[in-house]
Motif scaffolding. Structure first.
Motif, PDB file in Angstrom:
ATOM      1  N   SER A 141       0.813  -1.226   0.000  1.00 45.25           N
ATOM      2  CA  SER A 141       0.000   0.000   0.000  1.00 45.25           C
ATOM      3  C   SER A 141       0.845   1.274   0.000  1.00 45.25           C
ATOM      4  O   SER A 141       0.314   2.373  -0.087  1.00 45.25           O
ATOM      5  CB  SER A 141      -0.907   0.022   1.235  1.00 45.25           C
ATOM      6  OG  SER A 141      -1.551  -1.210   1.428  1.00 45.25           O
ATOM      7  N   PRO A 143       3.198   4.264  -1.159  1.00 42.27           N
ATOM      8  CA  PRO A 143       3.561   4.906  -2.429  1.00 42.27           C
ATOM      9  C   PRO A 143       5.070   4.786  -2.643  1.00 42.27           C
ATOM     10  O   PRO A 143       5.852   5.271  -1.830  1.00 42.27           O
ATOM     11  CB  PRO A 143       3.144   6.366  -2.242  1.00 42.27           C
ATOM     12  CG  PRO A 143       2.687   6.526  -0.849  1.00 42.27           C
ATOM     13  CD  PRO A 143       2.734   5.216  -0.141  1.00 42.27           C
ATOM     14  N   PHE A 145       7.079   6.175  -4.615  1.00 43.62           N
ATOM     15  CA  PHE A 145       7.866   7.402  -4.808  1.00 43.62           C
ATOM     16  C   PHE A 145       8.251   8.031  -3.476  1.00 43.62           C
ATOM     17  O   PHE A 145       9.324   8.611  -3.333  1.00 43.62           O
ATOM     18  CB  PHE A 145       7.130   8.402  -5.693  1.00 43.62           C
ATOM     19  CG  PHE A 145       5.674   8.591  -5.368  1.00 43.62           C
ATOM     20  CD1 PHE A 145       4.705   7.811  -5.977  1.00 43.62           C
ATOM     21  CD2 PHE A 145       5.273   9.564  -4.481  1.00 43.62           C
ATOM     22  CE1 PHE A 145       3.356   7.990  -5.692  1.00 43.62           C
ATOM     23  CE2 PHE A 145       3.935   9.761  -4.189  1.00 43.62           C
ATOM     24  CZ  PHE A 145       2.974   8.963  -4.794  1.00 43.62           C
ATOM     25  N   SER A 273       6.182  -1.095 -13.938  1.00 43.40           N
ATOM     26  CA  SER A 273       5.415   0.111 -13.604  1.00 43.40           C
ATOM     27  C   SER A 273       6.156   0.935 -12.574  1.00 43.40           C
ATOM     28  O   SER A 273       6.320   2.144 -12.714  1.00 43.40           O
ATOM     29  CB  SER A 273       4.059  -0.274 -13.004  1.00 43.40           C
ATOM     30  OG  SER A 273       3.125  -0.523 -14.015  1.00 43.40           O
ATOM     31  N   LEU A 277       8.469   5.329 -11.686  1.00 41.22           N
ATOM     32  CA  LEU A 277       8.551   6.236 -10.538  1.00 41.22           C
ATOM     33  C   LEU A 277       9.934   6.181  -9.889  1.00 41.22           C
ATOM     34  O   LEU A 277      10.524   7.210  -9.564  1.00 41.22           O
ATOM     35  CB  LEU A 277       7.475   5.866  -9.513  1.00 41.22           C
ATOM     36  CG  LEU A 277       6.039   6.018 -10.016  1.00 41.22           C
ATOM     37  CD1 LEU A 277       5.070   5.317  -9.095  1.00 41.22           C
ATOM     38  CD2 LEU A 277       5.679   7.487 -10.144  1.00 41.22           C
TER      39      LEU A 277
ATOM     40  N   SER B 144       0.316  -1.727 -15.674  1.00 40.21           N
ATOM     41  CA  SER B 144      -0.776  -0.741 -15.586  1.00 40.21           C
ATOM     42  C   SER B 144      -0.325   0.712 -15.620  1.00 40.21           C
ATOM     43  O   SER B 144      -0.899   1.534 -16.326  1.00 40.21           O
ATOM     44  CB  SER B 144      -1.615  -1.013 -14.346  1.00 40.21           C
ATOM     45  OG  SER B 144      -0.790  -1.127 -13.222  1.00 40.21           O
ATOM     46  N   LEU B 145       0.715   1.046 -14.849  1.00 43.91           N
ATOM     47  CA  LEU B 145       1.093   2.464 -14.779  1.00 43.91           C
ATOM     48  C   LEU B 145       1.595   2.970 -16.130  1.00 43.91           C
ATOM     49  O   LEU B 145       1.338   4.112 -16.506  1.00 43.91           O
ATOM     50  CB  LEU B 145       2.154   2.683 -13.697  1.00 43.91           C
ATOM     51  CG  LEU B 145       2.528   4.140 -13.493  1.00 43.91           C
ATOM     52  CD1 LEU B 145       1.443   4.890 -12.742  1.00 43.91           C
ATOM     53  CD2 LEU B 145       3.840   4.295 -12.761  1.00 43.91           C
ATOM     54  N   PHE B 223     -10.156  -3.780  -3.785  1.00 43.61           N
ATOM     55  CA  PHE B 223      -8.734  -3.693  -4.134  1.00 43.61           C
ATOM     56  C   PHE B 223      -8.503  -2.581  -5.160  1.00 43.61           C
ATOM     57  O   PHE B 223      -7.529  -1.853  -5.113  1.00 43.61           O
ATOM     58  CB  PHE B 223      -8.247  -5.021  -4.732  1.00 43.61           C
ATOM     59  CG  PHE B 223      -8.119  -6.122  -3.727  1.00 43.61           C
ATOM     60  CD1 PHE B 223      -7.364  -5.956  -2.578  1.00 43.61           C
ATOM     61  CD2 PHE B 223      -8.753  -7.341  -3.911  1.00 43.61           C
ATOM     62  CE1 PHE B 223      -7.237  -6.974  -1.647  1.00 43.61           C
ATOM     63  CE2 PHE B 223      -8.630  -8.371  -2.986  1.00 43.61           C
ATOM     64  CZ  PHE B 223      -7.874  -8.185  -1.850  1.00 43.61           C
ATOM     65  N   LEU B 230      -3.465   4.739  -5.619  1.00 43.12           N
ATOM     66  CA  LEU B 230      -2.006   4.668  -5.774  1.00 43.12           C
ATOM     67  C   LEU B 230      -1.554   5.102  -7.168  1.00 43.12           C
ATOM     68  O   LEU B 230      -0.609   5.876  -7.306  1.00 43.12           O
ATOM     69  CB  LEU B 230      -1.535   3.231  -5.541  1.00 43.12           C
ATOM     70  CG  LEU B 230      -0.958   2.867  -4.177  1.00 43.12           C
ATOM     71  CD1 LEU B 230      -0.409   1.451  -4.202  1.00 43.12           C
ATOM     72  CD2 LEU B 230       0.128   3.824  -3.726  1.00 43.12           C
ATOM     73  N   ALA B 233      -2.007   8.840  -7.642  1.00 41.77           N
ATOM     74  CA  ALA B 233      -0.976   9.603  -6.931  1.00 41.77           C
ATOM     75  C   ALA B 233       0.348   9.514  -7.688  1.00 41.77           C
ATOM     76  O   ALA B 233       1.065  10.512  -7.828  1.00 41.77           O
ATOM     77  CB  ALA B 233      -0.819   9.059  -5.518  1.00 41.77           C
ATOM     78  N   GLY B 234       0.657   8.309  -8.215  1.00 45.50           N
ATOM     79  CA  GLY B 234       1.897   8.128  -8.974  1.00 45.50           C
ATOM     80  C   GLY B 234       1.915   8.991 -10.228  1.00 45.50           C
ATOM     81  O   GLY B 234       2.901   9.649 -10.536  1.00 45.50           O
ATOM     82  N   PHE B 237       2.431  12.500  -9.304  1.00 50.42           N
ATOM     83  CA  PHE B 237       3.812  12.720  -8.867  1.00 50.42           C
ATOM     84  C   PHE B 237       4.720  13.001 -10.062  1.00 50.42           C
ATOM     85  O   PHE B 237       5.587  13.856  -9.995  1.00 50.42           O
ATOM     86  CB  PHE B 237       4.307  11.496  -8.089  1.00 50.42           C
ATOM     87  CG  PHE B 237       5.682  11.669  -7.519  1.00 50.42           C
ATOM     88  CD1 PHE B 237       5.860  12.311  -6.297  1.00 50.42           C
ATOM     89  CD2 PHE B 237       6.798  11.204  -8.194  1.00 50.42           C
ATOM     90  CE1 PHE B 237       7.136  12.489  -5.777  1.00 50.42           C
ATOM     91  CE2 PHE B 237       8.076  11.384  -7.670  1.00 50.42           C
ATOM     92  CZ  PHE B 237       8.243  12.020  -6.461  1.00 50.42           C
ATOM     93  N   GLY B 250      -0.747  12.923  -4.303  1.00 51.64           N
ATOM     94  CA  GLY B 250       0.474  12.710  -5.094  1.00 51.64           C
ATOM     95  C   GLY B 250       1.149  14.038  -5.429  1.00 51.64           C
ATOM     96  O   GLY B 250       2.376  14.165  -5.373  1.00 51.64           O
ATOM     97  N   ALA B 271       1.863  11.282   2.116  1.00 49.54           N
ATOM     98  CA  ALA B 271       2.221   9.889   1.793  1.00 49.54           C
ATOM     99  C   ALA B 271       1.566   8.943   2.791  1.00 49.54           C
ATOM    100  O   ALA B 271       1.070   7.876   2.409  1.00 49.54           O
ATOM    101  CB  ALA B 271       3.738   9.716   1.811  1.00 49.54           C
ATOM    102  N   ILE B 274      -2.020   8.463   1.909  1.00 44.85           N
ATOM    103  CA  ILE B 274      -2.178   7.484   0.817  1.00 44.85           C
ATOM    104  C   ILE B 274      -2.062   6.082   1.403  1.00 44.85           C
ATOM    105  O   ILE B 274      -2.901   5.207   1.150  1.00 44.85           O
ATOM    106  CB  ILE B 274      -1.093   7.672  -0.267  1.00 44.85           C
ATOM    107  CG1 ILE B 274      -1.170   9.052  -0.902  1.00 44.85           C
ATOM    108  CG2 ILE B 274      -1.200   6.586  -1.347  1.00 44.85           C
ATOM    109  CD1 ILE B 274      -0.025   9.382  -1.852  1.00 44.85           C
ATOM    110  N   LEU B 275      -1.012   5.869   2.215  1.00 45.44           N
ATOM    111  CA  LEU B 275      -0.762   4.546   2.801  1.00 45.44           C
ATOM    112  C   LEU B 275      -1.981   4.053   3.585  1.00 45.44           C
ATOM    113  O   LEU B 275      -2.418   2.919   3.426  1.00 45.44           O
ATOM    114  CB  LEU B 275       0.470   4.623   3.713  1.00 45.44           C
ATOM    115  CG  LEU B 275       0.789   3.384   4.546  1.00 45.44           C
ATOM    116  CD1 LEU B 275       1.170   2.220   3.658  1.00 45.44           C
ATOM    117  CD2 LEU B 275       1.928   3.661   5.525  1.00 45.44           C
ATOM    118  N   VAL B 278      -5.099   3.353   1.221  1.00 46.31           N
ATOM    119  CA  VAL B 278      -4.911   2.159   0.397  1.00 46.31           C
ATOM    120  C   VAL B 278      -4.918   0.906   1.280  1.00 46.31           C
ATOM    121  O   VAL B 278      -5.512  -0.105   0.920  1.00 46.31           O
ATOM    122  CB  VAL B 278      -3.597   2.260  -0.429  1.00 46.31           C
ATOM    123  CG1 VAL B 278      -3.368   1.006  -1.232  1.00 46.31           C
ATOM    124  CG2 VAL B 278      -3.649   3.460  -1.347  1.00 46.31           C
ATOM    125  N   THR B 279      -4.263   1.003   2.457  1.00 50.79           N
ATOM    126  CA  THR B 279      -4.264  -0.132   3.389  1.00 50.79           C
ATOM    127  C   THR B 279      -5.696  -0.492   3.776  1.00 50.79           C
ATOM    128  O   THR B 279      -6.057  -1.666   3.832  1.00 50.79           O
ATOM    129  CB  THR B 279      -3.455   0.205   4.659  1.00 50.79           C
ATOM    130  OG1 THR B 279      -2.165   0.594   4.271  1.00 50.79           O
ATOM    131  CG2 THR B 279      -3.345  -1.001   5.579  1.00 50.79           C
TER     132      THR B 279
END
Lengths: 335, 299
Positions: A141, A143, A145, A273, A277, B144-145, B223, B230, B233-234, B237, B250, B271, B274-275, B278-279
């Motif tokens: 989970s 990030p 970056f 992916s 980053l 995916s990214l 999920f 995530l 945010a990436g 960023f 991000g 950050a 986000i953690l 997502v958790t």
């Protein structure tokens, strides 16, 4: 078996054709104009016209695609609008750095993830299991970056244990290029200073990039181990009086690795992916950074080249994983 | 999943007892999977904070207190201020709103398109199924990214385009899942019976197949919410998602990256947000999957 392999390779060819259609389509539904990005907003009409002609952007889209496919078959990925070099040359230059980083991160993920998963399953519901599951959850989970920034902040800026961003210190002379992987080249040249420097530069980005896959692999190994630890043959092995270590390694782990293999293959995609980053943060001169820079400047040949090569890499890795899977698991029927 | 009581039976029960029964079901589920309960707790708190952001945030997300730039967390500014003197707590709350919207839009867009494709492919079968699954194979060939970045770059960097890009990346998972479910369901007796009664395919799909195929899709949606947050945010960023001064998490990490060693709270607090979010979604997904999979219950 050979029929299965041929079938998988044929479907891989179809997928790659689809991949090239999709990347080409993405590049051509763009509302933004790549010509204006390359020449600037004040470009004269005749300059724009000449540019379109030079890069074939004046022709109808289907013809551009057919031309693109024809060139692709000859290994020609076009010329980058940004670097003005053949995309294939650019990819050749940036690919080794990503392969080196991805390989190191994969190694980190396997060396940490599999043992953590095994121990977690063996010591289920004990403190190690709880800590390892919590770690895996956070790892999946987090990030990537931010993790990179923190590792750089602590181990480079504060403690100065590791060298900073980049792949190699410019004050040192790099080893002679053989494989393009600095660590391998330095080892082959028996250049201790270069090897230490290359490994030092590789450590933090590999750890950053590998953490997500470590978490995923640890979770999968744990649940696969739990699945087999309850099976009759494991109970039989124990009843025969085998040492617990032998039961776990020879009987349980061998079978638990079968489903884990698939996840290891899929995790390669998340590594690619994550490389985008990680390479941005660590100024790592690889495909990820090249892709980002190309996408920012709407350099379509370069973006299409990177996505195509990445998809090819990913598909080949998953094919190899499938083949190993079929070999490991006699239940997989093929042919 | 506990079986729900048929509506005709509950009509006769006193409402209070029915409610108590449902409450007991939730408590039992929470006991069986404390992790799912923890995840659900985090997700509920996060959603409430996101919805109530305009009421809870002490300041507007762009208001600057220049004399307090980079001040550490204090009583006046509990999470400190960033490099432009903006209250980080307020930006985090408004950011929660944005990431919740991103997650929901992605899940709804990707989920609806993917499920429609998957169920149709599974139900109709034959050549259509083959073509649709080969199309999903193509999407699965991309990390995916990287695909999201290519699409976001092509559409132009913005929050809306980020959501579209991530939805395009995620729909194939729903398609695969719902197809697999449909392949099993379409051979079951109640579907055969519905067909024998002369119901149209669309009606069979909507009334009989879809409701029974939902469980794994809901787990996937949980999920997917985390994954969408995530990836968004990436993308932000590296400059392809939301743009400054939007209080997207991000963007906040990206803007505060130079202060990681000196004013750690500037990039670290977003950050951690986000953690945590997502958790929460990952825990909830894990827990729901365990609850729905009878094999996992004994573990």
């Amino acid at each position: 078996m050979s029929r299965y392999i041929l079938g998988r390779i044929a479907s891989m060819g179809l997928v790659l054709l689809g991949v090239s259609v999709l990347t080409f389509f993405i590049a051509h539904v763009v509302p933004a104009d790549p010509v204006l990005v390359a020449l600037g907003e004040h470009a004269r009409d005749d300059q724009i016209e000449a540019y379109r002609k030079a890069y074939g952007l004046d022709r109808p889209v289907p013809i551009q695609f057919v031309t693109y496919l024809g060139r692709l078959a000859r290994g020609d990925l076009g010329v980058s609008i940004r670097t003005r070099r053949p995309v294939a040359d650019d990819l050749g230059e940036f690919m080794p750095a990503t392969v080196e980083l991805g390989g190191a991160a994969w190694l980190v993920a396997l060396l940490l993830g599999i043992p953590a998963g095994i121990l977690s399953a063996v010591y289920k519901d004990r403190i190690f299991d709880h800590l390892s599951r919590l770690g895996a959850l956070a790892g999946a989970s987090l990030p990537v970056f931010w993790l990179g920034l923190v590792l750089l902040g602590i181990f480079y800026y504060r403690l100065q244990w590791f060298p900073g961003p980049g792949r190699f210190d410019i004050v040192l002379s790099p080893p002679q290029v053989r494989s393009g992987l600095l660590v391998v080249d330095a080892a082959l040249a028996r250049d201790g200073a270069a090897l230490r420097n290359a490994l030092g530069h590789l450590a933090l980005p590999a750890l950053t990039l590998g953490l997500f896959s470590t978490a995923v692999i640890a979770r999968m190994t744990r649940s696969a181990m739990l699945e087999v630890l309850y099976q009759d043959y494991v109970r039989t092995a124990r009843a025969k009086g085998l040492q617990e270590r032998r039961v776990i390694v020879l009987h349980a782990l061998k079978n638990a690795m079968i489903p884990t293999m698939t996840i290891i293959g899929i995790s390669f995609g998340s590594l690619l992916s994550g490389a985008v980053l990680t390479e941005t943060i660590f100024a790592w001169p690889g495909l990820g950074r090249y892709a980002t820079a190309s996408a920012v400047s709407l350099d379509f040949p370069a973006v299409m080249g990177v996505t195509l090569v990445v998809a090819l890499l990913y598909t080949v890795v998953n094919l190899l994983v499938d083949l190993i899977y079929a070999r490991l698991d006699p239940r997989v029927r093929y042919g | 999943m506990p079986a729900s009581t048929p509506a005709s039976a509950t009509d006769r029960l006193p409402l209070k007892r029915a409610r108590r029964g449902r409450g007991r079901d939730i408590v039992r589920a929470a006991r069986r999977s404390p992790l799912a309960a923890a995840g659900a707790g985090v997700v509920i708190v996060y959603a409430l904070l996101a919805v109530a952001a305009p009421i809870l945030a002490p300041h507007a997300p762009v208001t600057q207190f220049l004399e307090h730039r980079l001040d550490p967390p204090s009583r006046a500014f509990p999470l400190g201020l960033d490099q432009l003197g903006r209250d980080i707590l307020s930006r985090i709350l408004y950011g929660a709103r944005l990431s919740l919207i991103i997650g929901l839009v992605v899940v709804v867009l990707g989920g609806v398109v993917g499920t429609a494709v998957g169920i149709t492919a599974g139900f109709v079968g034959g050549r259509l199924d083959n073509v649709m699954m080969r199309i999903t194979d193509v999407f699965f060939a991309f990390p995916s990214l990287i695909l999201a970045m290519a699409i976001a770059a092509a559409l132009g960097p913005s929050l809306t385009n980020t959501m579209v890009a991530i939805a395009i990346v995620t729909w194939p998972v729903y398609a695969r899942l719902s197809r697999a479910q449909t392949l099993v369901l379409r051979r079951l007796e109640f579907v055969e019976a519905a067909r024998a009664m002369g119901l149209t395919d669309v009606r069979i799909i909507v009334r009989h197949v879809l409701p029974n195929a939902l469980s794994p899709l809901i787990v996937q949606a949980s999920f997917n919410m985390g994954e969408a947050i995530l990836i968004a945010a990436g993308l932000s960023f590296i400059g392809f998602g939301a743009q400054p001064p939007t209080p997207e998490w991000g963007v906040m990490v990206s803007e505060g990256r130079d202060y990681i060693t000196t004013q750690w709270w500037v990039p670290t607090i977003p950050a951690l947000a986000i953690l945590l979010a997502v958790t929460g979604f990952n825990l909830l997904g894990d827990g729901l999957r365990d609850l729905m999979d009878p094999r996992m219950r004994r573990r």
